[in-house]
Design a protein around this motif. Structure first.
Motif, mmCIF file in Angstrom:
data_model
loop_
_atom_site.group_PDB
_atom_site.id
_atom_site.type_symbol
_atom_site.label_atom_id
_atom_site.label_comp_id
_atom_site.label_asym_id
_atom_site.label_seq_id
_atom_site.Cartn_x
_atom_site.Cartn_y
_atom_site.Cartn_z
ATOM 1 N N VAL A 16 4.687 -104.760 -25.022
ATOM 2 C CA VAL A 16 4.267 -103.724 -25.959
ATOM 3 C C VAL A 16 4.843 -104.084 -27.323
ATOM 4 O O VAL A 16 6.063 -104.120 -27.502
ATOM 5 N N ALA A 17 3.959 -104.363 -28.277
ATOM 6 C CA ALA A 17 4.364 -104.731 -29.641
ATOM 7 C C ALA A 17 4.265 -103.512 -30.560
ATOM 8 O O ALA A 17 3.539 -102.567 -30.282
ATOM 9 N N ARG A 77 1.106 -107.917 -32.440
ATOM 10 C CA ARG A 77 0.342 -108.310 -31.253
ATOM 11 C C ARG A 77 -0.378 -109.638 -31.490
ATOM 12 O O ARG A 77 -0.305 -110.554 -30.676
ATOM 13 N N PHE A 78 -1.073 -109.747 -32.609
ATOM 14 C CA PHE A 78 -1.792 -110.982 -32.909
ATOM 15 C C PHE A 78 -0.828 -112.159 -33.089
ATOM 16 O O PHE A 78 -1.149 -113.289 -32.738
ATOM 17 N N GLY A 79 0.362 -111.891 -33.607
ATOM 18 C CA GLY A 79 1.370 -112.944 -33.739
ATOM 19 C C GLY A 79 1.789 -113.510 -32.394
ATOM 20 O O GLY A 79 1.971 -114.718 -32.245
ATOM 21 N N TYR A 80 1.943 -112.642 -31.399
ATOM 22 C CA TYR A 80 2.278 -113.114 -30.047
ATOM 23 C C TYR A 80 1.123 -113.903 -29.443
ATOM 24 O O TYR A 80 1.328 -114.925 -28.792
ATOM 25 N N ILE A 130 -0.093 -105.597 -25.745
ATOM 26 C CA ILE A 130 -0.738 -104.412 -26.313
ATOM 27 C C ILE A 130 0.101 -103.916 -27.479
ATOM 28 O O ILE A 130 1.291 -104.200 -27.564
ATOM 29 N N SER A 131 -0.516 -103.192 -28.387
ATOM 30 C CA SER A 131 0.257 -102.619 -29.492
ATOM 31 C C SER A 131 0.315 -101.114 -29.324
ATOM 32 O O SER A 131 -0.648 -100.476 -28.918
ATOM 33 N N LEU A 132 1.484 -100.580 -29.607
ATOM 34 C CA LEU A 132 1.723 -99.148 -29.547
ATOM 35 C C LEU A 132 2.656 -98.818 -30.702
ATOM 36 O O LEU A 132 3.871 -98.945 -30.583
#
Length: 173
Positions: free
Chosen positions: A135-136, A142-145, A156-158
């Motif tokens: 969870v970013a 998120r896109f960086g990972y 996922i981003s939260l």
């Protein structure tokens, strides 16, 4: 309402800033929504004291990622409380938590790694191998990972997690 989840959140932090307060707010909100939530933190830390104060704390040494005493305490707790989701935050609890989870074989809890800050980590091994999901803090993170070869389905981003009870989100429960 979804099924009642049983969540154990590990964090070996010594701090008392926004991340720790976010963990506490998440624990309270998940509990309010009918889930069972416990925060495992080092004894004597702000996070452990606050989690114990609200009845959601568990003291665990979390000295290193190969801390056998912590391994046994966590394994026993997960077994006795039938934990569904193991949330990890730092390198120590992510590695230790992953191996505790693996010790249960096919009946292990799902491991979710949280990353509350935007700056990229130095090592990506824990994010690739020591969690089921990451969870970013934002879509940018998120896109960086994903750019660093972590599978898109795993990240996922939260943004910031669950708002504190004093903030109004405008959304129903």
């Amino acid at each position: 309402m979804t099924d009642r989840l049983r969540i154990l959140h590990l964090d070996c932090t010594m701090g008392k800033g926004g991340q720790e307060k976010d963990h506490l707010h998440e624990a309270v909100e998940f509990t309010r929504r009918g889930h069972w939530y416990t925060i495992a933190a080092r004894p004597g830390t702000f996070l452990n004291a606050m989690a114990e104060k609200i009845g959601l704390g568990l003291s665990v040494p979390l000295r290193s990622n190969v801390d056998f005493e912590s391994f046994l305490i966590l394994r026993k707790f997960i077994l006795q409380n039938r934990i569904d989701i193991l949330v990890t935050t730092s390198y120590i609890d992510s590695v230790l938590g992953w191996f505790v989870a693996l010790s249960f074989g096919k009946s292990r809890p799902l491991v979710v790694r949280q990353r509350h800050i935007l700056n990229p980590p130095r090592r990506f091994l824990p994010y690739r191998h020591f969690c089921d999901y990451l969870v970013a803090v934002s879509d940018i993170a998120r896109f960086g990972y994903i750019e660093r070869n972590i599978p898109f389905w795993k990240v996922i981003s939260l943004p910031r997690g669950i708002p504190p009870p004093s903030e109004k989100s405008g959304q129903g429960t």
